[in-house]
Write a protein that holds these residues in place. Structure first.
Motif, mmCIF file in Angstrom:
data_model
loop_
_atom_site.group_PDB
_atom_site.id
_atom_site.type_symbol
_atom_site.label_atom_id
_atom_site.label_comp_id
_atom_site.label_asym_id
_atom_site.label_seq_id
_atom_site.Cartn_x
_atom_site.Cartn_y
_atom_site.Cartn_z
ATOM 1 N N VAL A 132 -0.760 10.464 7.060
ATOM 2 C CA VAL A 132 -0.983 9.200 6.346
ATOM 3 C C VAL A 132 0.274 8.337 6.398
ATOM 4 O O VAL A 132 0.232 7.144 6.728
ATOM 5 C CB VAL A 132 -1.402 9.461 4.889
ATOM 6 N N TRP A 172 -1.436 14.843 4.765
ATOM 7 C CA TRP A 172 -0.668 13.841 4.026
ATOM 8 C C TRP A 172 0.473 13.267 4.879
ATOM 9 O O TRP A 172 0.806 12.087 4.771
ATOM 10 C CB TRP A 172 -0.128 14.413 2.727
ATOM 11 N N ALA A 178 0.823 -1.223 0.000
ATOM 12 C CA ALA A 178 0.000 0.000 0.000
ATOM 13 C C ALA A 178 0.848 1.261 0.000
ATOM 14 O O ALA A 178 0.415 2.316 -0.499
ATOM 15 C CB ALA A 178 -0.929 -0.007 1.215
ATOM 16 N N ASN A 179 2.074 1.174 0.535
ATOM 17 C CA ASN A 179 2.939 2.351 0.592
ATOM 18 C C ASN A 179 3.178 2.981 -0.775
ATOM 19 O O ASN A 179 3.421 4.186 -0.879
ATOM 20 C CB ASN A 179 4.295 1.980 1.202
ATOM 21 N N ALA A 210 -5.445 1.338 -0.729
ATOM 22 C CA ALA A 210 -4.500 2.423 -0.432
ATOM 23 C C ALA A 210 -5.006 3.780 -0.897
ATOM 24 O O ALA A 210 -4.950 4.767 -0.145
ATOM 25 C CB ALA A 210 -3.148 2.109 -1.071
ATOM 26 N N ARG A 211 -5.492 3.858 -2.134
ATOM 27 C CA ARG A 211 -5.897 5.166 -2.679
ATOM 28 C C ARG A 211 -7.109 5.749 -1.960
ATOM 29 O O ARG A 211 -7.057 6.896 -1.499
ATOM 30 C CB ARG A 211 -6.143 5.039 -4.190
ATOM 31 N N SER A 232 1.186 4.888 8.521
ATOM 32 C CA SER A 232 1.713 3.703 7.851
ATOM 33 C C SER A 232 2.978 3.214 8.541
ATOM 34 O O SER A 232 3.174 1.999 8.707
ATOM 35 C CB SER A 232 2.012 4.015 6.378
ATOM 36 N N TYR A 287 1.049 3.367 -3.137
ATOM 37 C CA TYR A 287 -0.147 3.955 -3.725
ATOM 38 C C TYR A 287 -0.774 5.061 -2.879
ATOM 39 O O TYR A 287 -1.673 5.747 -3.347
ATOM 40 C CB TYR A 287 -1.179 2.852 -3.995
ATOM 41 N N TYR A 288 -0.294 5.250 -1.648
ATOM 42 C CA TYR A 288 -0.859 6.308 -0.810
ATOM 43 C C TYR A 288 -0.702 7.682 -1.451
ATOM 44 O O TYR A 288 -1.571 8.544 -1.323
ATOM 45 C CB TYR A 288 -0.171 6.323 0.560
ATOM 46 N N SER A 298 -6.059 6.645 1.774
ATOM 47 C CA SER A 298 -5.231 7.842 1.950
ATOM 48 C C SER A 298 -6.033 9.113 1.694
ATOM 49 O O SER A 298 -5.830 10.132 2.360
ATOM 50 C CB SER A 298 -4.003 7.788 1.030
#
Length: 409
Positions: free
Chosen positions: A185, A182, A44-45, A169-170, A189, A47-48, A173
């Protein structure tokens, strides 16, 4: 005395066993959940940042024309990690490698959350991409620990977690940024990865691979694997076509939805992307199909589903229902084909699974980068119909080759 000698013999036998590759014995529910959760959180990192680039740019003074470079840098970092770090799983003790890479990921995420200027921002984003490849160290470990007759199902279950992380992820976030910004977020994570790393410290079993070659020879072998392993090469290229179509769809669709006649807000786009979450259901089903000998039929259905998805997407300019259906189908097809391909390549040689996975992932990741790169120029020059036609052509070409040329002997 006899008891002492017996104890010494048992200790010697134990030491010898520790140096050998453990026999597959299954993962169990707790370890499977840990592997799935860790893989998903790490993936997921990457796509955040996609829905946050405007917020990041405004906060750090990054020019609008350079905002998307943050996402590109994370992708470049991931590709670097796939080539330079993931193959180490074939020569280094797996538990220690995974824990060290996850610890580095926490540091990189914290650096990103507190980055005071652009230099550290870009450095940290690159490091996040590189170290997030710990997810691709976990998947081969799961395959190595699983009995052969359950390998497809185990890989499918772990991949379900990884894919769920990518798909959530998208929207996640986007929603979180409204409350914590941001930076929050990426800070959150870092906390999640740290907690999973702590759990892995106590639960992750050791695995000492048999490989002894040097690092340079290890990396040099990747190209030879692509050339000399036809199954690996074909499965990687099939999925490169699929992932290119996937990236094309999910990069172009938010742009379409933000424009008229839809006029979605960013929050509305985030809700739309949740449609893709259903694609995670395909991974365990595909794994079980492969275990039962239906890999070829499953592959044809998976690739054909992507072609059908873009056929429906042709009506997407005027039909939101068609777009939703296309999003669900493209994700189902792509995730199923991914697991089927991994099941095939993991059967090739159990001593080099990390390198096989590195070549497989790097190849189709480059396909995804191509799909993303094509999106803006194609959309501006040929409109949504052009996007859909290219989206049909990519998996259709792979399907034609698979059915006509790649026939079983």
């Amino acid at each position: 005395m006899r008891q002492t000698r017996d104890s010494e013999a048992a200790a010697a036998a134990l030491s010898a066993d520790e140096l050998a590759v453990p026999a597959p014995r299954g993962l169990g529910t707790v370890l499977t959940v840990l592997f799935a959760a860790a893989s998903g959180a790490l993936a997921a990192n990457l796509y955040y940042a996609q829905p946050l680039v405007a917020l990041i740019g405004a906060d750090t003074g990054l020019p609008v024309s350079a905002e998307s470079s943050l996402v590109t840098l994370a992708q470049i970092g991931y590709a670097v990690g796939l080539v330079l770090l993931v193959p180490l799983g074939d020569v280094l003790e797996n538990r220690r490698l995974i824990l060290a890479t996850m610890a580095a990921n926490v540091v990189a995420l914290a650096g990103l959350a507190f980055a005071p200027g652009l230099a550290l921002l870009f450095t940290a984003m690159l490091a996040v991409g590189i170290t997030s490849t710990a997810a691709q160290m976990i998947v081969p470990l799961a395959a190595n620990l699983a009995p052969a007759e359950e390998r497809g199902a185990v890989v499918g279950n772990v991949m379900s977690g990884l894919l769920l992380g990518i798909l959530l992820a998208r929207p996640l976030s986007s929603f979180l940024a409204e409350f914590v910004g941001w930076r929050g977020v990426f800070g959150l994570s870092a906390g999640v990865i740290a907690a999973l790393g702590l759990a892995a410290l106590f639960l992750l079993p050791e695995r000492r691979p048999e490989g002894t070659r040097g690092y340079g020879a290890l990396i040099a072998s990747l190209g030879r694997l692509f050339v000399n392993q036809p199954v690996l090469r074909r499965r990687a290229l099939y999925h490169a076509a699929m992932f290119a179509a996937f990236s094309l769809f999910w990069t172009a669709t938010p742009i379409l939805l933000l424009r008229e006649p839809y006029g979605f807000s960013p929050g509305g786009v985030a809700l739309f992307t949740l449609a893709g979450v259903l694609g995670v259901l395909a991974a365990p089903i595909a794994g079980r199909m492969a275990d039962r000998g239906y890999t070829r039929a499953g592959t044809a259905v998976a690739i054909g589903t992507a072609v059908l998805a873009f056929g429906l997407a042709l009506f997407g300019e005027s039909s939101l229902a068609a777009l939703v259906a296309a999003g669900i189908l493209i994700d189902l097809g792509v995730q199923a084909n991914l697991v089927l391909g991994q099941r095939e390549i993991y059967q090739l040689d159990d001593t080099i699974r990390s390198r096989l996975n590195a070549v497989y992932m790097t190849t189709f990741f480059l396909g995804g980068a191509l799909g993303s790169a094509l999106t803006s120029p194609v959309l501006e020059a040929f409109g949504w119909q052009g996007i859909c036609l290219i989206g049909i052509a990519m998996p259709a070409t792979a399907l034609a080759y698979f059915l006509v040329v790649d026939r079983p002997a």
